[in-house]
Design an enzyme around this catalytic site. Sequence first.
Site, PDB file in Angstrom:
ATOM      1  N   GLU A 100       7.137 -14.659  -4.623  1.00 15.30           N
ATOM      2  CA  GLU A 100       8.177 -13.670  -4.341  1.00 15.30           C
ATOM      3  C   GLU A 100       8.635 -13.804  -2.888  1.00 15.30           C
ATOM      4  O   GLU A 100       7.804 -13.899  -1.988  1.00 15.30           O
ATOM      5  CB  GLU A 100       7.668 -12.248  -4.591  1.00 15.30           C
ATOM      6  CG  GLU A 100       8.776 -11.213  -4.508  1.00 15.30           C
ATOM      7  CD  GLU A 100       8.273  -9.789  -4.749  1.00 15.30           C
ATOM      8  OE1 GLU A 100       8.993  -9.016  -5.377  1.00 15.30           O
ATOM      9  OE2 GLU A 100       7.165  -9.470  -4.304  1.00 15.30           O
ATOM     10  N   ALA A 114      -0.658  -7.435  -0.962  1.00 11.91           N
ATOM     11  CA  ALA A 114      -0.955  -7.849  -2.332  1.00 11.91           C
ATOM     12  C   ALA A 114       0.339  -8.263  -3.015  1.00 11.91           C
ATOM     13  O   ALA A 114       1.432  -8.006  -2.509  1.00 11.91           O
ATOM     14  CB  ALA A 114      -1.622  -6.713  -3.104  1.00 11.91           C
ATOM     15  N   MET A 115       0.207  -8.899  -4.166  1.00  6.51           N
ATOM     16  CA  MET A 115       1.368  -9.339  -4.948  1.00  6.51           C
ATOM     17  C   MET A 115       1.090  -9.117  -6.431  1.00  6.51           C
ATOM     18  O   MET A 115       0.033  -9.475  -6.943  1.00  6.51           O
ATOM     19  CB  MET A 115       1.648 -10.816  -4.672  1.00  6.51           C
ATOM     20  CG  MET A 115       2.756 -11.408  -5.529  1.00  6.51           C
ATOM     21  SD  MET A 115       4.335 -10.552  -5.270  1.00  6.51           S
ATOM     22  CE  MET A 115       5.181 -10.931  -6.801  1.00  6.51           C
ATOM     23  N   GLU A 116       2.076  -8.548  -7.123  1.00  8.42           N
ATOM     24  CA  GLU A 116       1.887  -8.021  -8.474  1.00  8.42           C
ATOM     25  C   GLU A 116       2.025  -9.028  -9.588  1.00  8.42           C
ATOM     26  O   GLU A 116       2.297  -8.641 -10.739  1.00  8.42           O
ATOM     27  CB  GLU A 116       2.909  -6.905  -8.720  1.00  8.42           C
ATOM     28  CG  GLU A 116       4.367  -7.348  -8.761  1.00  8.42           C
ATOM     29  CD  GLU A 116       5.105  -7.284  -7.451  1.00  8.42           C
ATOM     30  OE1 GLU A 116       6.338  -7.293  -7.449  1.00  8.42           O
ATOM     31  OE2 GLU A 116       4.425  -7.234  -6.400  1.00  8.42           O
ATOM     32  N   ASN A 117       1.833 -10.318  -9.354  1.00  3.99           N
ATOM     33  CA  ASN A 117       1.983 -11.316 -10.417  1.00  3.99           C
ATOM     34  C   ASN A 117       1.430 -10.783 -11.745  1.00  3.99           C
ATOM     35  O   ASN A 117       0.327 -10.243 -11.791  1.00  3.99           O
ATOM     36  CB  ASN A 117       1.232 -12.596 -10.047  1.00  3.99           C
ATOM     37  CG  ASN A 117       1.463 -13.019  -8.625  1.00  3.99           C
ATOM     38  OD1 ASN A 117       2.568 -13.339  -8.234  1.00  3.99           O
ATOM     39  ND2 ASN A 117       0.394 -13.009  -7.833  1.00  3.99           N
ATOM     40  N   HIS A 140      -0.487   0.648  -6.582  1.00  7.90           N
ATOM     41  CA  HIS A 140       0.867   0.128  -6.380  1.00  7.90           C
ATOM     42  C   HIS A 140       1.090  -1.138  -7.207  1.00  7.90           C
ATOM     43  O   HIS A 140       2.103  -1.261  -7.920  1.00  7.90           O
ATOM     44  CB  HIS A 140       1.075  -0.162  -4.889  1.00  7.90           C
ATOM     45  CG  HIS A 140       2.432  -0.672  -4.536  1.00  7.90           C
ATOM     46  ND1 HIS A 140       3.416   0.138  -4.007  1.00  7.90           N
ATOM     47  CD2 HIS A 140       2.976  -1.916  -4.628  1.00  7.90           C
ATOM     48  CE1 HIS A 140       4.510  -0.591  -3.799  1.00  7.90           C
ATOM     49  NE2 HIS A 140       4.265  -1.840  -4.159  1.00  7.90           N
ATOM     50  N   GLU A 141       0.142  -2.064  -7.135  1.00  7.92           N
ATOM     51  CA  GLU A 141       0.320  -3.345  -7.841  1.00  7.92           C
ATOM     52  C   GLU A 141       0.193  -3.191  -9.351  1.00  7.92           C
ATOM     53  O   GLU A 141       0.903  -3.876 -10.109  1.00  7.92           O
ATOM     54  CB  GLU A 141      -0.692  -4.374  -7.322  1.00  7.92           C
ATOM     55  CG  GLU A 141      -0.646  -4.614  -5.820  1.00  7.92           C
ATOM     56  CD  GLU A 141       0.734  -4.952  -5.304  1.00  7.92           C
ATOM     57  OE1 GLU A 141       1.527  -5.574  -6.041  1.00  7.92           O
ATOM     58  OE2 GLU A 141       1.034  -4.600  -4.143  1.00  7.92           O
ATOM     59  N   HIS A 191       3.368  -1.942 -10.788  1.00  6.90           N
ATOM     60  CA  HIS A 191       4.348  -3.026 -10.922  1.00  6.90           C
ATOM     61  C   HIS A 191       4.271  -3.714 -12.280  1.00  6.90           C
ATOM     62  O   HIS A 191       5.260  -4.335 -12.704  1.00  6.90           O
ATOM     63  CB  HIS A 191       4.108  -4.079  -9.848  1.00  6.90           C
ATOM     64  CG  HIS A 191       4.871  -3.853  -8.575  1.00  6.90           C
ATOM     65  ND1 HIS A 191       6.232  -3.649  -8.544  1.00  6.90           N
ATOM     66  CD2 HIS A 191       4.455  -3.830  -7.278  1.00  6.90           C
ATOM     67  CE1 HIS A 191       6.620  -3.506  -7.288  1.00  6.90           C
ATOM     68  NE2 HIS A 191       5.562  -3.609  -6.500  1.00  6.90           N
ATOM     69  N   GLU A 222       9.930  -1.715  -6.017  1.00  6.29           N
ATOM     70  CA  GLU A 222       9.048  -1.231  -4.952  1.00  6.29           C
ATOM     71  C   GLU A 222       9.043   0.284  -4.824  1.00  6.29           C
ATOM     72  O   GLU A 222       8.012   0.890  -4.540  1.00  6.29           O
ATOM     73  CB  GLU A 222       9.437  -1.882  -3.626  1.00  6.29           C
ATOM     74  CG  GLU A 222       9.373  -3.408  -3.637  1.00  6.29           C
ATOM     75  CD  GLU A 222       7.980  -3.930  -3.961  1.00  6.29           C
ATOM     76  OE1 GLU A 222       7.011  -3.160  -3.916  1.00  6.29           O
ATOM     77  OE2 GLU A 222       7.858  -5.136  -4.266  1.00  6.29           O
TER      78      GLU A 222
END
Length: 904
Positions: free
Chosen positions: A159, A297-300, A329-330, A333, A352
């Site tokens: 992202e 973090a990243m919501e993959n 949060h993740e 998503h 977001e």
Amino acid sequence: MQNSIIMWFILLSSSGTSTAAYEIRLPQTLIPERYNLKIVTDLKTFTFSGIVWIHVNCINETNRVVLHSKGLTLNTKRIIVKNAKANAGDTLKATNFSFYKENDFFEILLDKPVRMEQRYEIFIPFNGTLGSSLSGYYRSSYNNTRKGRKKWLSVTQFEPIFARNAFPCFDEPAMKASFKISLGRRRRYSSISNMPLLKTEAMRKKPGWFWDHFEESVPMSTYLVAFVVSDFEFEQFAVNGNSTTFRIWARSSAINQVQTAKNFGPSVLNFFEEYFNIPYPLPKLDMIAVPDFGEAAMENWGLITFRESYLLTENVRHGVGIIEPTIAHEVAHQWFGNLVTMKWWTDIWLNEGFATYMATIALHYIYPEYGTLVRNTLTTLLTVFRQDSLKSSHPVSVPVEDPRDITQIFDSISYTKGAILLHMISNFLSEDTFKKGVTHYLNKHKFENAEQNDLWQALTVQAHKDQVLPPHLTIGEIMDTWSLQVGYPLVTVTRDYQSNSAVLKQERFILDTEERDNTSCWWIPITYTTEQQINTTYSGTHSWMECPLKTEIINNLPDKNQWILFNLNTSGLYRVNYDEHNWKLLIAALKSKSHGNIGLFNRIQLIEDSAALAWAGKLHYSVFFDVLSYLENESDARVWGMANFNLEILGKLVMRTSVFGTFREYMKRHRQIHNKTKGEQHAMVAPAIERFCAYNKDDCIKDSRRLFEQLMKDPIKNPVPPKNQPIVYCNALKHGEESEWNFLWNLYKTSNSASEQSLILNILGCTREVWLLERYLDWAIDPSSEIRKQDVAKVFGSVVATEIGYYVAKNFLWKRMEDIHNYIGGSSFAVSELIQRLAQQMIYQVDYEELKDFTLKHSNYFIGSQKAITQSLETVKLQVQWHQTHFETIENILSVYNEETLKY
């Protein structure tokens, strides 16, 4: 073989005459439906190679295949484009290949066009390098404590537009497709991806290497694809109530630090399934702690990647820290962003903003005893109030044309203002109507893409069905005034005490006293109560300030002896100012024994609004200090937190001036009053932690040095409670010598806890030894120092926030800008963060001129982050303006309060 491929690719790359050179978005002629992706990763040579079959549907006839590729070597001799139903002999012939660096386009020209409503397959072999830039497909490392050597892993961060760095693809969010991924790796490693492992098989003719084949995914955007090759370990368990497999991955020496995530992760996944009555659509959810990771973090989808300090902790805490909100949060998503994805980055707030808001709701329901709804809502609101009062802010839904500008909108406006707008909608519709409307939105657009009008439509339908919105009014009409224009309103309430009425006037709130915006207007949900009503109801009266109308008259108010209060529970995104007499009435109410009749949210907003209104020149600063004078009756930590936040802003503005001594005396008394109220100590919010002891020097410094000496004698038995470690460590360094600094540095290097390491990096800038600060900053951009690239801004922020460190950090930035830029990896966003941290400390006109000249001189380093630079310059301008306007006023007010001890 590899070198010849590179030369072949270079020869074929050209500017050409195709329109691809001038396009920003991919042509909507070929739409991907399925990827078959195979990648082999070599962690010895830091290279990867792969092939991808992309199955596409032809929407419009064309002889051009245009997709994204960046930093990859493509073997054009082996590229194939063929009809999915055709025989092998019917392959289309490529007549030319072109690569366009400006937009990352790779174009294949065909000898004949592809036909509408026909499906085709595109085959592309490629090679790449695992870099260290924290984006695309890159390498990370950690030290094996048992064997004393560095170990490597590979991880993705796609992202917003970095999937193209890992494989050729249609790298736009609306071009969703399913992915069938196979990962090749050496025997000693394992691999994970979005979907469960289907099978593992040995590679033919390559002993010691294996293929991991994963199940085909649901349709998703390229930025959500993820894969990791590592030697990590995991803990696995099933989520209660369903068949979802939940795993948490970490390096073996830290796998014992996953308990908090293990306790909370399944709970929040269950919460969202039940709240929206929409099952999590994948069979598994992995979370992995990555040593080098640029974001929190990243919501993959199905594989959430975290920076270690946001997933791991050695202590299972009682309360909510940073791990639970990040996980919430993740996981949110997985519905908002993954299941339903914005059509284009213009509406990134749909991802977001929803994730931020829903994380707060989840924490409130799971941990109601910790008051997270109030705390998180206030924190979010405060962030919006500060950021969106800048002239250079931007709308929530902001047009983005050039993909290079996308990273600029991953800021507090997209995250926090989006969340506050959802909070406001939920308040004026009711949570039940809001929840049902959002569920309808998710179900209607699941596995597809949406834009904000789709959300407005779903909410309008539900609101009309539940009869909570007039039939003639739509959510779009209301909320477009909030999402399509910059800023938020100030509602000024001027009472007419003869007719017992009040005139309400709205305008945009801007901190800059030289700027005014009389053109903007909003549909504002108005709530208010009066002193007469307060004991019988707190629901208030609800009406709308309409747009384009900018004034409203409210009648039947009480007489001049009774106060009125607007924006109940701070349910709307607007500030409120009153006439002088009503301010006096409210302050008197706060000072009375029945100050609790004014709700918690509103007590906090009276502090925050009076501070901001004073800065903007709409209220005298004496009103702000008069509001604070009621705090001797206040015991709630959250109210004290808001007071201290605003006082610390003043402290920063006078820190390097002659007034700081007077301010310090005021703060000593302020602290003493706080201690008498028995409020929680953690409410003493202080962005610059080294100033904690500045207000009570002798005891605090003495105790800090004593505890730190004990720590140095026996590091295993740490005598310092975790909540006091920032204060103790910082003051030990501030009033210590090289030995204290070196001890803490060695503790950083040997610590197995990412959260402890993060704390120490924030503390090491507390020293007053200039040479230590110089060395610390040099080490921040030295790859051999063991400071991770992701922490450069943390180190810089630690130094620049102190009285002495400010000058050292500024000089470092001025001298080493090119080195910093080169080390960080050319990320303009990361470099601009250093400018933002420096700008927060600048208070003089000469500072502004210096920063303006510096950013202009190095403008090539800030391509793609111009907005952040503009906001940094505006921040300095406002602080200069504050000094010119308010400095003497603050000096006089503080002197009066210090002389009249009994008054405060």
